[in-house]
Design a protein around this motif. Sequence first.
Motif, PDB file in Angstrom:
ATOM      1  N   VAL A 131       0.946  -0.980   0.052  1.00 44.16           N
ATOM      2  CA  VAL A 131      -0.256   0.169   0.099  1.00 44.16           C
ATOM      3  C   VAL A 131       0.749   1.587   0.086  1.00 44.16           C
ATOM      4  CG1 VAL A 131      -1.621   1.433   1.440  1.00 44.16           C
ATOM      5  CG2 VAL A 131      -2.209  -1.221   0.988  1.00 44.16           C
ATOM      6  N   VAL A 132       0.459   2.061  -0.878  1.00 43.24           N
ATOM      7  CA  VAL A 132       1.602   3.550  -1.318  1.00 43.24           C
ATOM      8  C   VAL A 132       0.645   4.451  -0.435  1.00 43.24           C
ATOM      9  CG1 VAL A 132       3.340   4.795  -2.719  1.00 43.24           C
ATOM     10  CG2 VAL A 132       2.762   2.201  -3.051  1.00 43.24           C
ATOM     11  N   THR A 133       1.516   5.584  -0.098  1.00 48.88           N
ATOM     12  CA  THR A 133       0.995   6.710   0.645  1.00 48.88           C
ATOM     13  C   THR A 133       1.134   8.165  -0.375  1.00 48.88           C
ATOM     14  OG1 THR A 133       2.704   7.094   2.226  1.00 48.88           O
ATOM     15  CG2 THR A 133       0.559   5.654   3.078  1.00 48.88           C
ATOM     16  N   PRO A 134       0.733   9.201  -0.186  1.00 47.75           N
ATOM     17  CA  PRO A 134       0.798   9.713  -1.724  1.00 47.75           C
ATOM     18  C   PRO A 134       1.800  10.689  -1.012  1.00 47.75           C
ATOM     19  CG  PRO A 134      -0.948  10.776  -0.506  1.00 47.75           C
ATOM     20  CD  PRO A 134      -1.027   9.282   0.141  1.00 47.75           C
ATOM     21  N   GLY A 135       2.876  10.095   0.254  1.00 46.76           N
ATOM     22  CA  GLY A 135       3.546  11.425   0.818  1.00 46.76           C
ATOM     23  C   GLY A 135       4.147  10.348   2.156  1.00 46.76           C
ATOM     24  N   ASN A 136       5.055  11.365   2.437  1.00 43.83           N
ATOM     25  CA  ASN A 136       5.548  10.900   3.930  1.00 43.83           C
ATOM     26  C   ASN A 136       5.066  12.461   5.338  1.00 43.83           C
ATOM     27  OD1 ASN A 136       7.329  12.849   3.363  1.00 43.83           O
ATOM     28  ND2 ASN A 136       8.743  11.583   3.466  1.00 43.83           N
ATOM     29  N   ARG A 137       4.241  12.916   5.081  1.00 42.09           N
ATOM     30  CA  ARG A 137       3.443  14.088   5.690  1.00 42.09           C
ATOM     31  C   ARG A 137       2.784  14.124   6.760  1.00 42.09           C
ATOM     32  NH1 ARG A 137       3.982  20.076   2.884  1.00 42.09           N
ATOM     33  NH2 ARG A 137       6.342  19.850   3.101  1.00 42.09           N
TER      34      ARG A 137
END
Length: 120
Positions: A71-77
Motif C-alpha cells: 500500500v503506497v501513500t501519497p507522501g510522508n508528511r
Amino acid sequence: MRILIDECLPTRCRTWFPGHTVETVEFRGWKGVLNGALLARAVEAGFEVLLTADRQMVRQHDFSNLPLAVVVTPGNRLSILNSLRGTIVAAVECATPGDTIEVLGPRIADETLDGSETAS
C-alpha cells in the motif's frame, strides 16, 4: 494481519492498526536495505502488507506473485497522512497478497519521487 511500515513513513503510523501486528523497518534493523532485499525479508518474515510512500518501488517490482500486498501513500508528511488515515487503514485492511494499492491524495511540491521529503 502482519504489517510492515517502511522507513520513509513516520513511525507513529504503527498505532493506526489496533488488533494487527505492526512493525517498522527501523525496528527490524532493516533501515537502508534496498527495495528488492526488503521485499524478500518482509516475505520471509511473514508480513502480509508493506505500507510505504516509495512510489518507485511499485514501478520497479512485480508484486502479483508475492504473498505480500503493498500500500503506497501519497507522501510522508504526517499532516497529509493524518487527513487520509481512514483511507490508508481501509486500504491496508482490504489488501490481499499480490495487490498494489496506491492511496490518492495531494502531492507535495517538496517531496522527491520516492516519497521522502527534501530539506527546505
